[in-house]
Motif scaffolding. Sequence first.
Motif, PDB file in Angstrom:
ATOM      1  N   GLY A  53       0.798  -1.220   0.000  1.00 32.38           N
ATOM      2  CA  GLY A  53       0.000   0.000   0.000  1.00 32.38           C
ATOM      3  C   GLY A  53       0.829   1.266   0.000  1.00 32.38           C
ATOM      4  N   LYS A  54       2.106   1.157  -0.303  1.00 35.32           N
ATOM      5  CA  LYS A  54       2.979   2.331  -0.305  1.00 35.32           C
ATOM      6  C   LYS A  54       3.068   3.003  -1.663  1.00 35.32           C
ATOM      7  CE  LYS A  54       5.782   0.616   3.479  1.00 35.32           C
ATOM      8  NZ  LYS A  54       7.084   0.079   3.877  1.00 35.32           N
ATOM      9  N   ALA A  55       2.469   2.389  -2.678  1.00 39.95           N
ATOM     10  CA  ALA A  55       2.497   2.967  -4.022  1.00 39.95           C
ATOM     11  C   ALA A  55       1.151   2.744  -4.692  1.00 39.95           C
ATOM     12  CB  ALA A  55       3.597   2.328  -4.849  1.00 39.95           C
ATOM     13  N   ASN A  56       0.783   3.675  -5.519  1.00 41.18           N
ATOM     14  CA  ASN A  56      -0.419   3.527  -6.335  1.00 41.18           C
ATOM     15  C   ASN A  56       0.015   3.045  -7.708  1.00 41.18           C
ATOM     16  OD1 ASN A  56      -2.320   4.402  -4.461  1.00 41.18           O
ATOM     17  ND2 ASN A  56      -1.928   6.545  -4.943  1.00 41.18           N
ATOM     18  N   ALA A  57      -0.404   1.861  -8.053  1.00 42.55           N
ATOM     19  CA  ALA A  57      -0.023   1.289  -9.340  1.00 42.55           C
ATOM     20  C   ALA A  57      -0.882   1.870 -10.452  1.00 42.55           C
ATOM     21  CB  ALA A  57      -0.202  -0.222  -9.298  1.00 42.55           C
ATOM     22  N   THR A  58      -0.300   1.925 -11.627  1.00 46.17           N
ATOM     23  CA  THR A  58      -1.085   2.323 -12.788  1.00 46.17           C
ATOM     24  C   THR A  58      -1.960   1.142 -13.197  1.00 46.17           C
ATOM     25  OG1 THR A  58       0.555   1.547 -14.385  1.00 46.17           O
ATOM     26  CG2 THR A  58       0.778   3.833 -13.604  1.00 46.17           C
ATOM     27  N   GLY A  59      -2.963   1.430 -13.977  1.00 46.05           N
ATOM     28  CA  GLY A  59      -3.816   0.362 -14.487  1.00 46.05           C
ATOM     29  C   GLY A  59      -3.018  -0.648 -15.290  1.00 46.05           C
ATOM     30  N   LEU A  60      -2.063  -0.166 -16.086  1.00 47.69           N
ATOM     31  CA  LEU A  60      -1.249  -1.058 -16.901  1.00 47.69           C
ATOM     32  C   LEU A  60      -0.445  -2.013 -16.031  1.00 47.69           C
ATOM     33  CD1 LEU A  60      -0.179  -1.963 -19.632  1.00 47.69           C
ATOM     34  CD2 LEU A  60       1.507  -0.114 -19.504  1.00 47.69           C
ATOM     35  N   THR A  61       0.128  -1.518 -14.942  1.00 52.70           N
ATOM     36  CA  THR A  61       0.901  -2.378 -14.042  1.00 52.70           C
ATOM     37  C   THR A  61       0.014  -3.448 -13.430  1.00 52.70           C
ATOM     38  OG1 THR A  61       2.459  -0.602 -13.554  1.00 52.70           O
ATOM     39  CG2 THR A  61       2.340  -2.401 -11.967  1.00 52.70           C
ATOM     40  N   LEU A  62      -1.184  -3.071 -12.999  1.00 46.41           N
ATOM     41  CA  LEU A  62      -2.109  -4.041 -12.417  1.00 46.41           C
ATOM     42  C   LEU A  62      -2.513  -5.094 -13.446  1.00 46.41           C
ATOM     43  CD1 LEU A  62      -4.366  -1.641 -10.321  1.00 46.41           C
ATOM     44  CD2 LEU A  62      -2.504  -3.096  -9.504  1.00 46.41           C
ATOM     45  N   PHE A  63      -2.757  -4.657 -14.675  1.00 47.29           N
ATOM     46  CA  PHE A  63      -3.106  -5.604 -15.736  1.00 47.29           C
ATOM     47  C   PHE A  63      -1.947  -6.563 -15.991  1.00 47.29           C
ATOM     48  CE2 PHE A  63      -6.445  -2.544 -16.844  1.00 47.29           C
ATOM     49  CZ  PHE A  63      -7.510  -3.409 -17.068  1.00 47.29           C
ATOM     50  N   ARG A  64      -0.727  -6.052 -16.014  1.00 47.36           N
ATOM     51  CA  ARG A  64       0.435  -6.910 -16.246  1.00 47.36           C
ATOM     52  C   ARG A  64       0.584  -7.956 -15.142  1.00 47.36           C
ATOM     53  NH1 ARG A  64       5.082  -2.567 -18.083  1.00 47.36           N
ATOM     54  NH2 ARG A  64       4.392  -2.384 -20.247  1.00 47.36           N
ATOM     55  N   MET A  65       0.416  -7.524 -13.902  1.00 48.43           N
ATOM     56  CA  MET A  65       0.547  -8.452 -12.777  1.00 48.43           C
ATOM     57  C   MET A  65      -0.521  -9.535 -12.842  1.00 48.43           C
ATOM     58  SD  MET A  65       1.478  -5.701  -9.765  1.00 48.43           S
ATOM     59  CE  MET A  65       1.332  -6.882  -8.433  1.00 48.43           C
ATOM     60  N   ALA A  66      -1.764  -9.127 -13.080  1.00 48.11           N
ATOM     61  CA  ALA A  66      -2.857 -10.096 -13.138  1.00 48.11           C
ATOM     62  C   ALA A  66      -2.658 -11.060 -14.302  1.00 48.11           C
ATOM     63  CB  ALA A  66      -4.191  -9.373 -13.266  1.00 48.11           C
ATOM     64  N   HIS A  67      -2.299 -10.536 -15.462  1.00 55.56           N
ATOM     65  CA  HIS A  67      -2.110 -11.365 -16.647  1.00 55.56           C
ATOM     66  C   HIS A  67      -0.988 -12.376 -16.432  1.00 55.56           C
ATOM     67  CE1 HIS A  67      -0.847 -12.401 -20.778  1.00 55.56           C
ATOM     68  NE2 HIS A  67      -2.132 -12.325 -21.023  1.00 55.56           N
ATOM     69  N   ALA A  68       0.073 -11.970 -15.754  1.00 51.79           N
ATOM     70  CA  ALA A  68       1.199 -12.873 -15.498  1.00 51.79           C
ATOM     71  C   ALA A  68       0.799 -14.037 -14.601  1.00 51.79           C
ATOM     72  CB  ALA A  68       2.349 -12.094 -14.857  1.00 51.79           C
ATOM     73  N   MET A  69      -0.310 -13.884 -13.867  1.00 46.09           N
ATOM     74  CA  MET A  69      -0.799 -14.964 -13.006  1.00 46.09           C
ATOM     75  C   MET A  69      -1.990 -15.686 -13.621  1.00 46.09           C
ATOM     76  SD  MET A  69      -0.299 -13.351  -9.185  1.00 46.09           S
ATOM     77  CE  MET A  69      -1.042 -11.747  -9.476  1.00 46.09           C
ATOM     78  N   GLY A  70      -2.253 -15.400 -14.913  1.00 39.81           N
ATOM     79  CA  GLY A  70      -3.336 -16.088 -15.613  1.00 39.81           C
ATOM     80  C   GLY A  70      -4.713 -15.525 -15.330  1.00 39.81           C
ATOM     81  N   HIS A  71      -4.784 -14.275 -14.917  1.00 36.27           N
ATOM     82  CA  HIS A  71      -6.064 -13.629 -14.630  1.00 36.27           C
ATOM     83  C   HIS A  71      -6.161 -12.330 -15.401  1.00 36.27           C
ATOM     84  CE1 HIS A  71      -7.415 -16.251 -11.327  1.00 36.27           C
ATOM     85  NE2 HIS A  71      -6.118 -16.459 -11.158  1.00 36.27           N
TER      86      HIS A  71
END
Length: 129
Positions: free
Chosen positions: A70-88
């Motif tokens: 919770g120390k950083a606000n991620a961009t939408g692109l970063t969140l999409f990349r993280m989710a996609h890398a986990m198959g979601h």
Amino acid sequence: MRTLKNLTAFVEKEAEADGPAAQAELQAQRDCFRIARELALLRKAQGLTQAQLSARAGVPQSEISKIESGKANATGLTLFRMAHAMGHAFRLEPVASAVTPRSPRRPAPAKQGRPVRKRATRSRELEPA
């Protein structure tokens, strides 16, 4: 005695007193923390370390750590990349909010007074080298 519950109540009361914009900001912060928490739980459920997710998603491990804590606000692109890398994947959709958005501001009317003279400018031409 100071507790997280007391702090949460205080922050909610302050946001309510500050009006709709503050309430909307508080809700946006809650949403960011919820998404970060869900991504961290998903990563752990898959048995991935932050370094492994970093390699898969192309996101620095330090950024993943900051997002999950919770120390950083991620961009939408970063969140999409993280989710996609986990198959979601994420699905963004508008939902009704209890907070009404502010209406856009109108520009201030021009001041009346004496006319402003524009400076004359000289154009300089470049000489060939």
